[in-house]
Design a protein around this motif. Structure first.
Motif, short mmCIF file in Angstrom:
data_model
loop_
_atom_site.label_atom_id
_atom_site.label_comp_id
_atom_site.label_asym_id
_atom_site.label_seq_id
_atom_site.Cartn_x
_atom_site.Cartn_y
_atom_site.Cartn_z
N HIS A 24 0.82 -1.20 0.00
CA HIS A 24 0.00 0.00 0.00
C HIS A 24 0.86 1.26 0.00
CE1 HIS A 24 -2.76 -3.10 1.61
NE2 HIS A 24 -3.69 -2.42 0.96
N GLU A 25 2.02 1.21 0.63
CA GLU A 25 2.86 2.39 0.73
C GLU A 25 3.67 2.64 -0.55
OE1 GLU A 25 5.30 2.02 4.15
OE2 GLU A 25 3.64 2.19 5.59
N HIS A 26 4.08 1.58 -1.20
CA HIS A 26 4.86 1.70 -2.44
C HIS A 26 4.28 0.72 -3.45
CE1 HIS A 26 7.91 4.18 -0.40
NE2 HIS A 26 7.69 3.39 0.63
N PRO A 27 3.25 1.12 -4.18
CA PRO A 27 2.51 0.18 -5.03
C PRO A 27 3.19 -0.19 -6.34
CG PRO A 27 1.55 2.37 -5.19
CD PRO A 27 2.60 2.45 -4.14
N ARG A 28 4.16 0.61 -6.82
CA ARG A 28 4.84 0.32 -8.08
C ARG A 28 6.35 0.35 -7.85
NH1 ARG A 28 0.95 4.24 -9.28
NH2 ARG A 28 -0.67 3.64 -10.77
N ILE A 29 7.05 -0.69 -8.27
CA ILE A 29 8.50 -0.73 -8.07
C ILE A 29 9.17 -1.27 -9.33
CG2 ILE A 29 8.42 -0.95 -5.55
CD1 ILE A 29 8.90 -3.95 -5.90
N GLY A 30 10.43 -0.84 -9.53
CA GLY A 30 11.21 -1.29 -10.69
C GLY A 30 11.46 -0.14 -11.64
N THR A 31 12.71 0.31 -11.72
CA THR A 31 13.03 1.50 -12.51
C THR A 31 13.01 1.28 -14.01
OG1 THR A 31 15.40 0.97 -12.24
CG2 THR A 31 14.42 2.54 -10.68
N MET A 32 12.80 0.07 -14.48
CA MET A 32 12.60 -0.11 -15.91
C MET A 32 11.33 0.60 -16.37
SD MET A 32 13.72 -4.05 -16.77
CE MET A 32 13.25 -3.86 -18.50
N GLN A 33 10.40 0.81 -15.45
CA GLN A 33 9.14 1.48 -15.80
C GLN A 33 8.68 2.51 -14.79
OE1 GLN A 33 7.13 -2.41 -16.32
NE2 GLN A 33 6.46 -1.61 -18.28
N ARG A 91 9.28 5.08 -11.13
CA ARG A 91 10.24 5.97 -10.46
C ARG A 91 10.91 5.29 -9.28
NH1 ARG A 91 9.68 9.70 -6.17
NH2 ARG A 91 11.17 11.43 -6.26
N GLU A 92 10.16 4.47 -8.55
CA GLU A 92 10.69 3.84 -7.34
C GLU A 92 11.14 2.41 -7.61
OE1 GLU A 92 8.43 6.04 -3.63
OE2 GLU A 92 7.65 4.11 -4.33
N THR A 93 12.01 1.93 -6.74
CA THR A 93 12.39 0.53 -6.72
C THR A 93 12.56 0.13 -5.27
OG1 THR A 93 13.88 -1.13 -7.65
CG2 THR A 93 14.87 0.93 -6.89
N LEU A 94 12.98 -1.09 -5.02
CA LEU A 94 13.14 -1.55 -3.65
C LEU A 94 14.24 -0.76 -2.94
CD1 LEU A 94 12.81 -5.40 -4.21
CD2 LEU A 94 11.13 -3.90 -3.14
N PRO A 95 14.11 -0.52 -1.65
CA PRO A 95 15.11 0.26 -0.90
C PRO A 95 16.35 -0.58 -0.59
CG PRO A 95 13.37 -0.43 0.58
CD PRO A 95 12.96 -0.89 -0.80
N ALA A 133 11.73 7.75 2.39
CA ALA A 133 11.23 7.87 1.01
C ALA A 133 12.36 7.89 0.00
CB ALA A 133 10.37 9.12 0.87
N VAL A 134 13.47 8.51 0.36
CA VAL A 134 14.57 8.65 -0.60
C VAL A 134 15.26 7.30 -0.85
CG1 VAL A 134 16.40 9.15 1.08
CG2 VAL A 134 16.48 10.18 -1.20
N GLU A 135 15.13 6.35 0.06
CA GLU A 135 15.76 5.04 -0.14
C GLU A 135 15.09 4.24 -1.24
OE1 GLU A 135 17.34 2.95 3.60
OE2 GLU A 135 15.78 4.25 4.42
N TRP A 136 13.87 4.61 -1.61
CA TRP A 136 13.15 3.89 -2.66
C TRP A 136 13.52 4.37 -4.05
CZ3 TRP A 136 9.61 -0.14 -1.78
CH2 TRP A 136 9.38 -0.43 -0.42
#
Length: 418
Positions: free
Chosen positions: A51-60, A62-66, A269-272
């Motif tokens: 719920h806090e970070h619903p989309r991850i992976g910088t191929m698509q 903005r965020e990825t795993l911390p 937040a910046v770690e993501w």
């Protein structure tokens, strides 16, 4: 009293012990891997809240795993396929590595035992649609939901404990669509992309899969690696990838979702972000202007003379009504007559304004010279000056348009007549 030599030895051993702990290689984390002392192992477990970070992976996204520098998350798609998936599972077990698998519903339906093996080995199991269509980016939302539900239902049905299914989903072919993502997020499912692939779904050699995985990881420094456990080339490349990860000092991170008993790992937040900005890195974009909510909105009164600290005794007297009326009347000039702009037809001014002005001016000068041909040298000189003046004006205008000189015929004719 303790002697100084004993204190010195104690401090020396303390410093040495701290040095060994801080410089330990990733193999030190494999102490929990019995029978495999040189195993890479799993360095830590990362708990995430979808719920806090619903989309991850910088191929698509903005965020990825911390992840910290030199940390890697291994992910595998499209399984389980018994022959190849079982070999991948054994390679990971020999290295005590935990990974994340995205299961296709049809594969889980055909090979439920393979799903149970993944759960028993402690891996994270997510879903990857029912039968892997590569049309999620243009598929109607109701059909996409059928694909999502089918993968979840058959994968959870294959498990002894359906609560082990992680709310993680990877769109087939990474064919993202905003409507599909919003649907998944509304159901509390985290959408996974990746940070770099190894292209193991292409018809390339296992050596090429290994090279791409390491080269792209080295370029990123950390991240989510996308692989496929159903491919024979991946089975052949995986031991070499793990060997290089170990040699280059990389560490494996296992990702699991939050539960009632397991809260999310504390992060900022910046770690993501894959490469968080530092204080020495200029920010290219200004922060957005906040939306202010005003408690009141009213119109202020217009300021008066008293607000301007003026003295009414020194105010200029108002003009009398008669003077104001006179001031509004503008002075009227007489309209010019039509004769003011009239130019006699055939005059020198008209002839000089046309393209044939040189010939007309010459004829005019010759006509003015003829009646006075016998009046002496003064009359001839006056005629020549008139012809020269008539000829010079158009010549100067022609020189402004072109620097090339033009032949003059006027002077020759005048000279012959003279």
């Amino acid at each position: 009293m303790i002697s100084s030599s004993v204190v010195f030895r104690t401090r020396s051993w303390t410093v040495l012990l701290l040095g060994l702990l801080t410089t330990a290689s990733p193999a030190a984390f494999a102490a929990e891997c019995p029978g495999h002392p040189g195993a890479l192992g799993t360095s830590r477990t990362l708990v995430v809240d979808p719920h806090e970070h619903p989309r991850i992976g910088t191929m698509q996204y903005r965020e990825t795993l911390p992840l910290k520098d030199h940390e890697v998350v291994l992910t595998f798609d499209d399984g389980p396929l018994p022959k190849n998936s079982n070999q991948v599972l054994q390679i990971l077990a020999d290295e005590c590595i935990k990974a994340t698998f995205f299961i296709i519903g049809e594969q889980a339906k055909a090979n439920p035992e393979g799903v149970r093996k993944l759960v028993a080995a402690g891996h994270t199991v997510g879903t990857h649609s029912m039968n892997h269509p590569l049309t999620f980016d243009r598929m109607p939302l109701d059909k996409a939901e059928v694909q999502i539900n089918g993968g979840i239902e058959w994968t959870s049905a294959a498990m002894t404990d359906p609560s082990k299914l992680a709310p993680f989903f990877r769109i087939p072919g990474l064919m993202r669509a905003e409507g599909v993502e919003n649907l998944l997020i509304s159901r509390g499912i985290q959408v996974w992309s990746a940070d770099f692939p190894a292209d193991d779904w292409r018809h390339i050699s296992s050596d090429r899969v290994y090279q791409l995985a390491i080269q792209r990881l080295e370029a990123k420094g950390k991240g989510i690696l996308l692989l496929h456990d159903i491919q024979a080339r991946t089975v052949a490349a995986l031991p070499k990838i793990i060997r290089d990860l170990k040699a280059r000092g990389y560490r494996i991170v296992h990702v699991v979702p939050t539960t009632a008993d397991q809260p999310a790992t504390p992060t900022t937040a910046v770690e993501w972000l894959l490469h968080p900005p530092t204080e020495t890195t200029p920010i290219a974009r200004w922060p957005s202007v906040p939306n202010f909510v005003f408690a009141q909105a009213q119109t202020l009164p217009a300021p008066g003379l008293a607000d301007l600290n003026t003295q009414t005794a020194h105010q200029p007297q108002a003009l009398p009504r008669k003077t104001m009326a006179q001031a509004d009347v503008a002075a009227t000039l007489p309209a010019p007559g039509r004769d003011l702009f009239a130019i006699p037809e055939g005059s020198v001014e008209v002839l000089l304004s046309t393209t044939l002005s040189r010939r007309a001016a010459t004829r005019l000068a010759m006509a003015a010279e003829a009646p006075h041909a016998g009046k002496g040298k003064a009359a001839k000189m006056q005629a020549r000056r008139t012809a020269h003046a008539a000829h010079a004006a158009p010549k100067r205008a022609a020189q402004a348009k072109s620097t090339a000189p033009r032949p003059t015929r006027v002077a020759t004719r005048v000279k012959k007549r003279a």
